[in-house]
Design a protein around this motif. Structure first.
Motif, PDB file in Angstrom:
ATOM      1  N   ILE A   1      -6.215   4.753   5.077  1.00  0.00           N
ATOM      2  CA  ILE A   1      -4.795   4.831   5.750  1.00  0.00           C
ATOM      3  C   ILE A   1      -4.070   3.723   4.796  1.00  0.00           C
ATOM      4  O   ILE A   1      -2.608   3.091   4.916  1.00  0.00           O
ATOM      5  CB  ILE A   1      -4.596   3.800   7.198  1.00  0.00           C
ATOM      6  N   ILE A   2      -4.319   2.897   3.579  1.00  0.00           N
ATOM      7  CA  ILE A   2      -3.679   2.067   3.135  1.00  0.00           C
ATOM      8  C   ILE A   2      -3.473   2.135   1.687  1.00  0.00           C
ATOM      9  O   ILE A   2      -1.996   1.880   1.056  1.00  0.00           O
ATOM     10  CB  ILE A   2      -4.963   0.753   2.591  1.00  0.00           C
ATOM     11  N   ALA A   3      -3.983   3.357   1.458  1.00  0.00           N
ATOM     12  CA  ALA A   3      -3.704   4.563   0.551  1.00  0.00           C
ATOM     13  C   ALA A   3      -1.794   5.366   0.802  1.00  0.00           C
ATOM     14  O   ALA A   3      -1.039   5.395   0.311  1.00  0.00           O
ATOM     15  CB  ALA A   3      -4.563   5.256   0.343  1.00  0.00           C
ATOM     16  N   LYS A   4      -2.179   5.741   1.974  1.00  0.00           N
ATOM     17  CA  LYS A   4      -1.292   6.882   2.407  1.00  0.00           C
ATOM     18  C   LYS A   4       0.496   5.189   3.519  1.00  0.00           C
ATOM     19  O   LYS A   4       1.322   6.234   2.750  1.00  0.00           O
ATOM     20  CB  LYS A   4      -1.309   7.467   4.322  1.00  0.00           C
TER      21      LYS A   4
ATOM     22  N   SER B   1       3.683   9.065   9.488  1.00  0.00           N
ATOM     23  CA  SER B   1       3.374   9.676   8.050  1.00  0.00           C
ATOM     24  C   SER B   1       2.535   8.584   7.930  1.00  0.00           C
ATOM     25  O   SER B   1       1.909   8.874   6.607  1.00  0.00           O
ATOM     26  CB  SER B   1       4.594   9.313   7.467  1.00  0.00           C
ATOM     27  N   ILE B   2       2.106   7.196   8.337  1.00  0.00           N
ATOM     28  CA  ILE B   2       0.711   6.836   7.559  1.00  0.00           C
ATOM     29  C   ILE B   2      -0.763   6.925   8.407  1.00  0.00           C
ATOM     30  O   ILE B   2      -1.634   7.166   7.610  1.00  0.00           O
ATOM     31  CB  ILE B   2       1.635   4.998   7.781  1.00  0.00           C
ATOM     32  N   PHE B   3      -0.141   7.361   9.764  1.00  0.00           N
ATOM     33  CA  PHE B   3      -1.973   7.337  10.545  1.00  0.00           C
ATOM     34  C   PHE B   3      -1.638   8.850  10.923  1.00  0.00           C
ATOM     35  O   PHE B   3      -2.977   8.947  11.400  1.00  0.00           O
ATOM     36  CB  PHE B   3      -1.315   5.923  11.979  1.00  0.00           C
TER      37      PHE B   3
ATOM     38  N   SER C   1       2.988  -4.193   5.217  1.00  0.00           N
ATOM     39  CA  SER C   1       1.104  -4.554   5.287  1.00  0.00           C
ATOM     40  C   SER C   1       0.976  -5.389   6.033  1.00  0.00           C
ATOM     41  O   SER C   1      -0.770  -5.135   6.543  1.00  0.00           O
ATOM     42  CB  SER C   1       1.085  -4.976   3.560  1.00  0.00           C
ATOM     43  N   ALA C   2       1.005  -6.110   6.537  1.00  0.00           N
ATOM     44  CA  ALA C   2       0.747  -6.838   8.135  1.00  0.00           C
ATOM     45  C   ALA C   2       0.287  -5.816   8.944  1.00  0.00           C
ATOM     46  O   ALA C   2      -0.183  -6.249   9.877  1.00  0.00           O
ATOM     47  CB  ALA C   2       1.126  -8.621   8.304  1.00  0.00           C
ATOM     48  N   LEU C   3       1.512  -5.436   8.917  1.00  0.00           N
ATOM     49  CA  LEU C   3       1.502  -4.342  10.323  1.00  0.00           C
ATOM     50  C   LEU C   3       0.557  -3.466  10.279  1.00  0.00           C
ATOM     51  O   LEU C   3      -0.400  -2.789  11.852  1.00  0.00           O
ATOM     52  CB  LEU C   3       2.531  -3.828  10.632  1.00  0.00           C
TER      53      LEU C   3
END
Length: 116
Positions: A94-97, A50-52, A74-76
């Protein structure tokens, strides 16, 4: 001329040290919080997709993500972005997702105040 070369070397050294320290910081957070052991592999894969990539995350996996915690999450994500295998990804996207996934998971999870 020599001072320009020394300056260039110092700038490169500073940037390299900063990247190493950032990676160390993520690794330290992950280790201290046992982040890698708090989610099952199926949920890790769902969250990753879902993120990458393009995908969604189930309520069950959202629950595991929220239990994992925002700091670990966040760290992962940050550590994954630092991996050379993902160098072609756009960090801002990626950070936004990542934030979007986290924010979408929060309301799906029963909070202690809503179950009382």
């Amino acid at each position: 001329m020599a001072s320009l070369n020394v300056y260039s070397v110092l700038v490169i050294l500073f940037l390299t040290c900063g990247a190493v320290m950032a990676a160390k910081e993520s690794d330290q957070i992950i280790k201290e919080n046992n982040c890698e052991t708090k989610m099952g592999l199926p949920s890790v894969l769902e969250a990753f997709m879902s993120i990458f990539e393009t995908g969604s995350i189930s309520n069950k996996c959202c629950g595991e993500l929220v239990v994992l915690g925002k700091v670990s999450h966040s760290a992962l994500v940050k550590r994954t972005l630092e991996n050379h295998l993902f160098k072609d990804l756009i960090p801002v996207t990626i950070i936004a997702k990542s934030i979007h996934t986290w924010n979408n998971c929060l309301p799906l999870i029963d909070s202690p105040s809503s179950s009382a």
